[in-house]
Design a protein around this motif. Sequence first.
Motif, PDB file in Angstrom:
ATOM      1  N   ALA A  18     -30.117 -30.004 -63.777  1.00  0.00           N
ATOM      2  CA  ALA A  18     -29.965 -29.868 -65.229  1.00  0.00           C
ATOM      3  C   ALA A  18     -30.345 -28.468 -65.686  1.00  0.00           C
ATOM      4  N   GLY A  19     -31.373 -27.878 -65.076  1.00  0.00           N
ATOM      5  CA  GLY A  19     -31.737 -26.502 -65.411  1.00  0.00           C
ATOM      6  C   GLY A  19     -30.632 -25.525 -65.065  1.00  0.00           C
ATOM      7  N   ALA A  74     -27.804 -25.857 -67.636  1.00  0.00           N
ATOM      8  CA  ALA A  74     -28.177 -25.209 -68.891  1.00  0.00           C
ATOM      9  C   ALA A  74     -28.119 -23.689 -68.762  1.00  0.00           C
ATOM     10  N   ALA A  87     -24.617 -22.515 -69.138  1.00  0.00           N
ATOM     11  CA  ALA A  87     -24.220 -22.513 -70.545  1.00  0.00           C
ATOM     12  C   ALA A  87     -24.775 -21.291 -71.263  1.00  0.00           C
ATOM     13  N   TYR A  88     -26.013 -20.941 -70.979  1.00  0.00           N
ATOM     14  CA  TYR A  88     -26.620 -19.748 -71.581  1.00  0.00           C
ATOM     15  C   TYR A  88     -25.899 -18.481 -71.116  1.00  0.00           C
ATOM     16  N   ALA A 134     -33.775 -19.748 -69.254  1.00  0.00           N
ATOM     17  CA  ALA A 134     -33.084 -20.924 -69.772  1.00  0.00           C
ATOM     18  C   ALA A 134     -33.169 -22.076 -68.777  1.00  0.00           C
ATOM     19  N   PHE A 173     -35.212 -25.638 -69.417  1.00  0.00           N
ATOM     20  CA  PHE A 173     -34.567 -26.948 -69.358  1.00  0.00           C
ATOM     21  C   PHE A 173     -35.033 -27.758 -68.159  1.00  0.00           C
ATOM     22  N   SER A 196     -30.334 -33.970 -71.302  1.00  0.00           N
ATOM     23  CA  SER A 196     -30.540 -32.525 -71.197  1.00  0.00           C
ATOM     24  C   SER A 196     -29.233 -31.777 -71.431  1.00  0.00           C
ATOM     25  N   ALA A 197     -28.130 -32.297 -70.895  1.00  0.00           N
ATOM     26  CA  ALA A 197     -26.836 -31.636 -71.087  1.00  0.00           C
ATOM     27  C   ALA A 197     -26.428 -31.633 -72.551  1.00  0.00           C
ATOM     28  N   HIS A 248     -28.626 -29.001 -74.292  1.00  0.00           N
ATOM     29  CA  HIS A 248     -28.307 -27.577 -74.089  1.00  0.00           C
ATOM     30  C   HIS A 248     -27.028 -27.196 -74.844  1.00  0.00           C
ATOM     31  N   ARG A 249     -26.139 -28.160 -75.087  1.00  0.00           N
ATOM     32  CA  ARG A 249     -24.984 -27.850 -75.934  1.00  0.00           C
ATOM     33  C   ARG A 249     -25.442 -27.517 -77.356  1.00  0.00           C
ATOM     34  N   THR A 306     -19.238 -27.155 -71.969  1.00  0.00           N
ATOM     35  CA  THR A 306     -20.261 -27.018 -70.935  1.00  0.00           C
ATOM     36  C   THR A 306     -20.221 -28.230 -70.024  1.00  0.00           C
TER      37      THR A 306
END
Length: 395
Positions: A105-106, A109, A112-113, A145, A149, A177-178, A181-182, A360
Amino acid sequence: MATTEMDNALQVVGTPTGDATLHGDGGVGRMVDLTTALLLVAVAFAGGAAGAAVGALPSLAVTGFAVVASETLRFVRGAAAPVAGGVYGVPGLVGVGLAPHVAFAGGAAAAAYAARHDRLGARFDYHAAKQITKPLGATPGALLAGGAFGVVGLLLFGLASGLGLPVDPVAFAVVASALLHRIAFGYPLLGAAPAGRLDISPFERGVRREPVVDDADAGGAEAPGAKPPPPRFLVEPWRPAQYDRPYVSLPAVGVGVGAVSAGLTWLTANPFLGFGLAAASLLAVLLGVDRVPVTYHMALPAGLLVAALAPGASGGGAPVAGLRAAVPLWLALVGGGAMGLLAGGIGELCGRVLYAHADTHLDPPFAALLLTSFLIALFDALGVLEQSLIPVPGL
């Protein structure tokens, strides 16, 4: 750190303690001292940052190898599978750092960042934030980031465990988490679906979006003089290589993977072994073998179902002989195949609803694991199954 403090941390984060739940509580669903809490946060931050550095999907493959090694060693030693405690069978701080809701998950994220800040490049048919195979190396912002996350995933895991939600807390944390992060990085929560949310025919016809000038949407800035990339596809299905005759291949893969995972559980009393092998097979995907199916969401529910078919044996790790005596092999294979088929269909549905129109990566397999784990808990509440791996609130 003193030996006593380290022992306490290892006990809290996953060493079997007799608590009959799927993963224990990951160390954050019970009262812990400040030192242990800080240690858990530090490990989660490091795990999320590592997921960003190597890439989300590579980190999940590493998790798969860790699960296989842990479960194989336990079987060779003749120990019962510690389905109480640990994260998918990997105990202690290692389990926390490699946990999908932390590292995977990190890494998602961080992608995405990085896409929002033009750090992933432009040569990609989908939105750049979906490039979860790409390592981000030592990019400071992406590492921060990912680490942040990773901690978010740990807290979400603890929330699900502490509240006793009737789901797999890992899957819950990955999906939540997903979505977070969106929101955090300014992406649409689900994205527009002009052709209908379940319709992927525009992808099959090769329909692309109108040309864009927004680098974040196009996938990043190009080098001077470079040819700009084609616009993104209008619809971006998860794992397009699996769309060759999907109504034939998907059921066949689901039944096969579910039956194999169920058979492994029946042979070893380790419900996570099939998941580990399926996650480890992502290495082939990373090496460019696109046609290797992604199946960990089919394998894990099948293993959990076999454990649930052994009343009273699924809490602290069923001995092999006890599980085999309680569950006929034919029943394990049929039940596992059916669960694999169901999970494959749910994964396809989640991919169309949560991934194909968004910007994402929200992992369809973990969304499927979330829903199938809820179904197992529901069957228990209705009296169809008897298990203690997933919490079941009283009705």
